[in-house]
Design a protein around this motif. Structure first.
Motif, PDB file in Angstrom:
ATOM      1  N   SER A  21     -28.897 -47.651 -88.209  1.00 33.94           N
ATOM      2  CA  SER A  21     -29.606 -47.840 -87.047  1.00 33.94           C
ATOM      3  C   SER A  21     -30.556 -46.612 -87.579  1.00 33.94           C
ATOM      4  O   SER A  21     -31.739 -46.671 -87.334  1.00 33.94           O
ATOM      5  CB  SER A  21     -28.913 -47.607 -85.579  1.00 33.94           C
ATOM      6  OG  SER A  21     -29.620 -47.327 -84.243  1.00 33.94           O
ATOM      7  N   ASN A  24     -32.822 -47.089 -91.098  1.00 35.09           N
ATOM      8  CA  ASN A  24     -34.032 -48.158 -90.100  1.00 35.09           C
ATOM      9  C   ASN A  24     -34.629 -47.992 -89.179  1.00 35.09           C
ATOM     10  O   ASN A  24     -36.082 -47.825 -89.072  1.00 35.09           O
ATOM     11  CB  ASN A  24     -33.409 -49.577 -89.058  1.00 35.09           C
ATOM     12  CG  ASN A  24     -33.171 -50.043 -90.140  1.00 35.09           C
ATOM     13  OD1 ASN A  24     -32.552 -50.454 -91.394  1.00 35.09           O
ATOM     14  ND2 ASN A  24     -31.964 -51.422 -89.574  1.00 35.09           N
ATOM     15  N   LYS A  25     -34.679 -45.863 -88.215  1.00 38.93           N
ATOM     16  CA  LYS A  25     -35.719 -45.802 -87.317  1.00 38.93           C
ATOM     17  C   LYS A  25     -36.261 -44.968 -88.153  1.00 38.93           C
ATOM     18  O   LYS A  25     -37.212 -44.808 -88.247  1.00 38.93           O
ATOM     19  CB  LYS A  25     -34.409 -45.113 -86.766  1.00 38.93           C
ATOM     20  CG  LYS A  25     -35.793 -44.577 -85.130  1.00 38.93           C
ATOM     21  CD  LYS A  25     -34.976 -43.802 -84.474  1.00 38.93           C
ATOM     22  CE  LYS A  25     -34.362 -44.278 -83.507  1.00 38.93           C
ATOM     23  NZ  LYS A  25     -33.740 -44.023 -82.168  1.00 38.93           N
ATOM     24  N   SER A  28     -39.294 -46.970 -90.411  1.00 39.95           N
ATOM     25  CA  SER A  28     -39.986 -47.365 -89.295  1.00 39.95           C
ATOM     26  C   SER A  28     -41.155 -46.395 -88.922  1.00 39.95           C
ATOM     27  O   SER A  28     -42.200 -46.698 -88.384  1.00 39.95           O
ATOM     28  CB  SER A  28     -39.301 -47.998 -87.903  1.00 39.95           C
ATOM     29  OG  SER A  28     -40.279 -47.929 -86.795  1.00 39.95           O
ATOM     30  N   LYS A  29     -40.465 -44.787 -88.968  1.00 41.10           N
ATOM     31  CA  LYS A  29     -41.505 -43.457 -88.279  1.00 41.10           C
ATOM     32  C   LYS A  29     -42.397 -43.599 -90.041  1.00 41.10           C
ATOM     33  O   LYS A  29     -43.856 -43.067 -89.674  1.00 41.10           O
ATOM     34  CB  LYS A  29     -40.985 -42.711 -88.420  1.00 41.10           C
ATOM     35  CG  LYS A  29     -40.067 -42.480 -87.523  1.00 41.10           C
ATOM     36  CD  LYS A  29     -41.154 -42.712 -85.519  1.00 41.10           C
ATOM     37  CE  LYS A  29     -39.788 -42.858 -84.568  1.00 41.10           C
ATOM     38  NZ  LYS A  29     -40.635 -43.252 -83.123  1.00 41.10           N
ATOM     39  N   SER A 155     -29.911 -37.507 -87.190  1.00 43.44           N
ATOM     40  CA  SER A 155     -30.481 -37.809 -88.286  1.00 43.44           C
ATOM     41  C   SER A 155     -31.375 -36.962 -89.625  1.00 43.44           C
ATOM     42  O   SER A 155     -31.171 -37.483 -90.523  1.00 43.44           O
ATOM     43  CB  SER A 155     -31.458 -38.954 -87.431  1.00 43.44           C
ATOM     44  OG  SER A 155     -32.503 -37.443 -87.313  1.00 43.44           O
TER      45      SER A 155
END
Length: 186
Positions: A21, A24-25, A28-29, A155
């Motif tokens: 997760s 993927n974030k 995306s950013k 993260s």
């Protein structure tokens, strides 16, 4: 299978899902930052395409203002050839200052200011500058979100493992048109 094995397996699956997760974030950013940069790039290209016409128009009325015209051309070339975001920002700051000087010169030439071609080019440049400002704000917002995710715990662990990096903000410094009002109390 014992209870402890199931618990360990469940923890491993949860950690794996969490890592996927976050990955993927981060992707995306990073993609949003690239997409936002393309908006800036489009505005800059429109600006670069317009500047030769503007310089030629001014040259027709104010040919002896050669140094200012050359400065606009030099900064345009430097900006077009800049590699990094920081280099691009520095060159764009110089170009913005040079354009300010160019428009200040135009104030001294009533025929130039009255020229339909000059007014159209000035209006078009103003629209491009507004689009550029919006694109820059959007880009810097996506950079901020990306950088927060890359630097925040936990993260940053996933970001470090997969070599995600912080992005550079795009700041154009232009104080030439922002005069501070003088306030006096008498």
């Amino acid at each position: 299978m014992g209870t402890s094995t199931i618990v360990i397996l469940a923890v491993v699956v949860i950690i794996g899902l969490w890592a996927v997760s976050l990955y993927n974030k981060l992707v995306s950013k990073r993609t949003l930052v690239k997409e936002a940069w393309s908006g800036i790039d489009v505005s800059l290209k429109k600006r670069y395409d317009l500047l030769p016409n503007l310089v030629e128009t001014v040259k027709g009325y104010a040919a002896h203002e050669k140094s200012t015209l050359e400065e606009v051309t030099r900064y345009r070339t430097a900006s077009m050839n800049a590699g990094s975001t920081a280099e691009k920002a520095q060159a764009e700051s110089g170009l913005t200052r040079a354009l300010g000087s160019l428009f200040a010169i135009a104030e001294n030439y009533p025929d130039l200011k009255a020229s339909e071609n000059f007014r159209e080019l000035q209006a078009e440049l103003s629209a491009i500058e507004n689009n550029l400002e919006s694109a820059r704000r959007y880009y810097n917002g996506t950079v901020r979100e990306n950088n927060i995710l890359v630097e925040s715990f936990p993260s940053n662990i996933v970001a470090g493992m997969f070599k995600f990096e912080k992005s550079e903000f795009f700041e154009i410094e232009d104080n030439s048109h922002r005069e501070r009002p003088l306030v006096s109390f008498q």
